[in-house]
Design an enzyme around this catalytic site. Sequence first.
Site: not given
Ligand code: EPU
Length: 433
Positions: A117, A22-23, A123, A400, A308
């Site tokens: 979220c 998915k991701n 987020r 999803r 995850d």
């Molecule tokens: N963060 C910041 N600033 C930013 C971006 C992130 O502080 O600009 C913080 C977040 O608040 C969090 C940490 O950094 O504490 C990690 O966030 P990340 O950006 O890595 O998460 P994401 O890209 O929004 C993806 C996956 C999530 C998964 C996370 C961590 C996708 C679409 N989503 O989210 O997947 O939990 O990486 O591995 O790729 C899921 O599949 O169930 C899911 C939630």
Amino acid sequence: MTKYIIKGGKPLNGEIEISGAKNAAVAIIPAALLATGSCRIENIPQISDVTMLLNILKELGGDIRTIDRHTMEINCDKITSCRADSDNMRRIRASYYLIGAMLGRFGRAEVAMPGGCNFGGVRPIDQHIKGFTAMGANVEVRNGMVIASTENGQLHGANIYLDVVSVGATINLMLAAALAKGRTIIENAAREPHIVDLANFLNSMGADIRGAGTNVIKISGVSSLAGGTYSIIPDQIEAGTYLAAVAGAGGEVLIKNVIPKHLNCITVKLEEMGADVEELDDAVLIRREKPIRAANIKTLPYPGFPTDMQPQTTAVLTMAKGTSVVTEGVWDNRYKYVDEFLKMGARIQVDGRLAVIEGVSGLTGAKLKACDLRAGAAMVIAGLMASGTTEIECVHYIERGYEDIIGKLRAVGADIVSITSPDEPEDEVREAV
Ligand code: EPU
């Protein structure tokens, strides 16, 4: 309203085939916007997040042809708009990858912020914005939209240090940098398998990206990318979820079409918890006959234990012999689902990022409500482990990210069915994963 009804207490035996990640899919599909010509993408999972993303590209003018259940041909040559603000945009987190892709292609992007979220906390996207700004974009957030523009219609390379390891920021900046003028270096980059998959996809179209999979990624901008054919990697978390289901319910299952190396961070913990795991070329065999043992787990960015997989593993630990401590090291709070487990007789105390789980000898079936994708999957696992009947509502969250979860679990002997009653409305999907 669709519900899952599970009659638990049966071990799982047989084989499960894992779908595309998915991701990775939700990063690779928007990346097609950067290519001239058609991208044929194989091993796309049939899940609702992917459907929504494909609909967004269609709304923008993209031409999407279905070749077979898991193969699509995407051609974005006719897309001229750099504004994406449909309702679908607010429903999935990954829609924000259009910011990087549009900035890369047009030097401008006006993209709706993804929805709130559901697993606690904000987020933020500050690291994405910091990176785009370093590459010469002017970025504003106004009226729920991210508006990013460049003076001469093109980004330039930059050195970017991410203050937190962010999957989303690493992906968005790779998308933006692929066609930028000059070289971009992303330091403290995320290393998840889907980052490497996106880099491989972009490189297969002519990009020059090195270091994906390490914490320093170097991207030399190229003048254009051409379409091609690419196959998405198997889903690490889908595989991990079924591994956890077997660790929880017991039995012996061959999990097929996986990259075993991506699963190491999960299988070592499941072994600690009493499962036997055998690694094969592109499959993993899991068996759990002995009682479940307590374990301490801390979630971390890859190659750490994945956040995850945290709810699914907590589900297994509810019936462990002894007390386990789970520490959520990525998100501020990802324990909203715990209240549902308490209805089944689990003993869990949550304090901020910590959950202390005192194992019980059995769970009992209950009526549960899924509150996000992985929490929903964890409730399915708890239902398989419990005696009696478990009913799970709001399963659209689960769908999803899990292709045919009912079919795959039934094939290994689970007593699980999906029931749709037309009169009751589905809770509206608002939050993003
Ligand atoms: N963060 C910041 N600033 C930013 C971006 C992130 O502080 O600009 C913080 C977040 O608040 C969090 C940490 O950094 O504490 C990690 O966030 P990340 O950006 O890595 O998460 P994401 O890209 O929004 C993806 C996956 C999530 C998964 C996370 C961590 C996708 C679409 N989503 O989210 O997947 O939990 O990486 O591995 O790729 C899921 O599949 O169930 C899911 C939630």
